[in-house]
Design a protein around this motif. Structure first.
Motif, short mmCIF file in Angstrom:
data_model
loop_
_atom_site.label_atom_id
_atom_site.label_comp_id
_atom_site.label_asym_id
_atom_site.label_seq_id
_atom_site.Cartn_x
_atom_site.Cartn_y
_atom_site.Cartn_z
N THR A 56 98.55 45.49 56.06
CA THR A 56 98.00 45.46 57.42
C THR A 56 98.93 46.23 58.34
N THR A 97 98.72 39.15 53.06
CA THR A 97 98.89 40.57 53.36
C THR A 97 100.35 40.91 53.58
N ILE A 127 101.16 51.29 49.01
CA ILE A 127 99.81 51.85 49.02
C ILE A 127 99.40 52.25 47.60
N HIS A 131 97.84 44.72 49.44
CA HIS A 131 97.07 44.56 50.67
C HIS A 131 98.00 44.74 51.85
N GLU A 144 98.40 49.49 45.41
CA GLU A 144 97.21 48.80 45.92
C GLU A 144 97.52 47.40 46.45
N PHE A 164 95.97 51.91 54.58
CA PHE A 164 96.08 50.53 55.04
C PHE A 164 94.72 49.84 54.91
N ASN A 165 94.76 48.57 54.53
CA ASN A 165 93.52 47.82 54.36
C ASN A 165 92.99 47.29 55.68
N GLU A 166 93.90 46.82 56.52
CA GLU A 166 93.50 46.24 57.80
C GLU A 166 94.40 46.80 58.90
N LYS A 184 93.50 53.60 58.14
CA LYS A 184 92.77 53.23 56.93
C LYS A 184 92.64 54.42 55.98
N TYR A 206 94.48 37.57 57.47
CA TYR A 206 94.50 38.15 56.13
C TYR A 206 95.63 37.52 55.33
#
Length: 483
Positions: A241, A344, A234, A239, A237, A268-270, A264, A341
């Protein structure tokens, strides 16, 4: 729905050992988030066992500090055995955890400083001993471990081999058997004491059910955590999921949309719901069942529970031809994430230790977080669950797919998917020694049902070993009708 219930209690409960582990997790997450992990991690044992405060759990504050120190090893992602020098401070391991290029293969580790407080011998002479003249306990002990002291028999723990002959011979029933909790809880005999009196886990036998972790009264058995790896991803940065297991609905009183908002906010991005993967499991497993029955196979068992699959592979290999080949919902959810994604990194979030092993066996799931670790992040990051926005686009109607977290849920979903097939189901609700004996009998080719669902944890995944005791097993939060 027929259920075979074997365990005497559910796994989801809270004890002081859980509270200590969660507090250590919280402090590690807090220090990491504040950028102070390496600077202040060595102070945690001192803060939790201050100099002038009486020892709360051990003989002295120095013992308490040592136990706390070594309990942080697995939380940083190391086994206790990886310590090379006792003088090396925790900040060194914290730095290594943030920089390590790959994950450890070990799933569980034993904190020996805590484990040595447990009983050494399993047979103890009570005050019912009359110091009789016959003394069959002394006469029949193969190691000479029993002697007379002050008119009563006494067992020397250093010499005792726990054969139980003394107990069988005593006509006063004065000798009692004191089971070692983790050994008694393990259904496959994968844990036993070494020559130093410390429990060791045999990876060749272990099915990663986590029953030893839950049973240990000293909190000496730990998962080797990946929480630092997740937080580093995290921070960097990457990506990410999140794949959240259906059992999460038995942990937090949140809608699916609020769970998405929570993950999120953590970073988490997704977000992919593992229940979506369960839908694929239902479709493929029901088709596989129909094909197997059509070709004359007498029965088929499910394959969603990784600890059950490990039990078959290691202890009931004769049952392997009857186990479904359909991947678990976690695997299908990872496929969904990688398709939607590309590039990811996937992080499974659930209550199961066995999922850590399942994830290691393939490259679809990169990291695994437990519900305990997720809760530590929520508390440390001061996230107010009551203020999480709800994403109303999230579908809350797929109840049977979310029902995979409950015992009987897989069978109910398969039956609903294929009403055209006669499915006579049996749910084995928890794996213990008796359940393993039944499975070995089924391996001979005969079973009382043609579709057998096996869950390692009584009640299902909602009572997994890494669940939260406050809400674990709360079926009301699911709103799932399995009938």
């Amino acid at each position: 729905m027929r259920h075979q219930k074997h365990q005497s209690r559910e796994m989801g409960y809270t004890s002081n050992t859980h509270i200590i582990r969660r507090e250590l997790l919280r402090q590690i997450v807090q220090l990491f988030a504040d950028g102070r992990l390496e600077d202040e991690i060595d102070r945690i044992p001192i803060k939790m066992a201050p100099k002038r405060k009486p020892a709360q759990h051990r003989c002295c504050i120095h013992k308490e500090r040592a136990v706390i120190k070594y309990k942080m090893f697995p939380l940083l992602g190391f086994t206790v055995d990886e310590e090379q020098d006792e003088l090396t401070p925790l900040r060194y391991y914290a730095k290594q955890a943030k920089e390590r290029p790959s994950l450890k293969n070990e799933i569980l580790t034993v904190v020996d400083e805590a484990c040595t407080s447990c009983v050494k011998a399993q047979y103890v002479v009570s005050n019912l001993c009359r110091g009789c003249v016959a003394r069959p306990c002394i006469m029949n002990c193969p190691k000479g471990a029993v002697s007379m002291q002050n008119g009563q028999a006494k067992i020397d723990p250093a010499s005792c081999i726990n054969c139980g002959i003394c107990k069988k011979q005593c006509q006063y029933h004065a000798i009692i058997h004191v089971p070692i909790p983790c050994e008694a809880a393990c259904p496959v005999g994968a844990i036993s004491k070494d020559e130093y009196g410390v429990e060791r886990i045999d990876d060749e036998k272990c099915i990663y059910c986590g029953k030893c972790l839950v049973a240990c009264p000293f909190g000496s058995i730990f998962e080797v955590s990946q929480i630092i790896d997740v937080m580093m991803a995290i921070r960097n940065e990457e990506h990410l999921t999140a794949l959240f297991a259906p059992a999460i609905h038995g942990q937090f009183d949140l809608t699916t949309g609020q769970i998405e908002s929570l993950l999120k906010e953590i970073g988490f991005n997704e977000v992919v719901e593992v229940a979506d993967g369960a839908r694929q499991t239902v479709i493929h497993e029901s088709a596989e069942f129909a094909e197997r029955i059509e070709h004359g196979q007498p029965f088929m068992t499910t394959s969603c529970c990784p600890s059950y699959v490990e039990a078959v592979d290691k202890h009931v290999p004769g049952l392997r031809p009857f186990v479904s080949d359909t991947p678990s919902p976690m695997m299908y959810a990872a496929d969904i994430a990688r398709k939607e994604y590309p590039g990811t990194k996937t992080v499974f979030i659930g209550p199961c230790i066995g999922k850590r092993k399942e994830a290691r066996k393939n490259d679809k799931v990169d990291l695994v977080l437990s519900f305990e670790e997720l809760n530590a992040m929520i508390v440390a990051l001061d996230i107010d669950l009551g203020k999480l926005p709800d994403n109303e686009k999230r579908n809350n109607a797929k109840t049977l797919d979310r029902g995979f977290a409950l015992s009987g849920g897989v069978a109910a979903a398969v039956k609903a998917e294929r009403p055209d097939i006669k499915i006579d189901e049996l749910a084995i609700n928890g794996i213990d020694k008796k359940a393993l004996g039944m499975l070995k009998a089924y391996a001979k080719g005969k079973a009382p049902a043609n579709f057998i669902e096996v869950m390692c944890c009584e009640g299902g995944c909602i009572n997994g070993p890494a669940s939260l005791g406050e809400l674990a097993g709360n079926r009301k939060l699911f709103n799932v009708n399995l009938k």
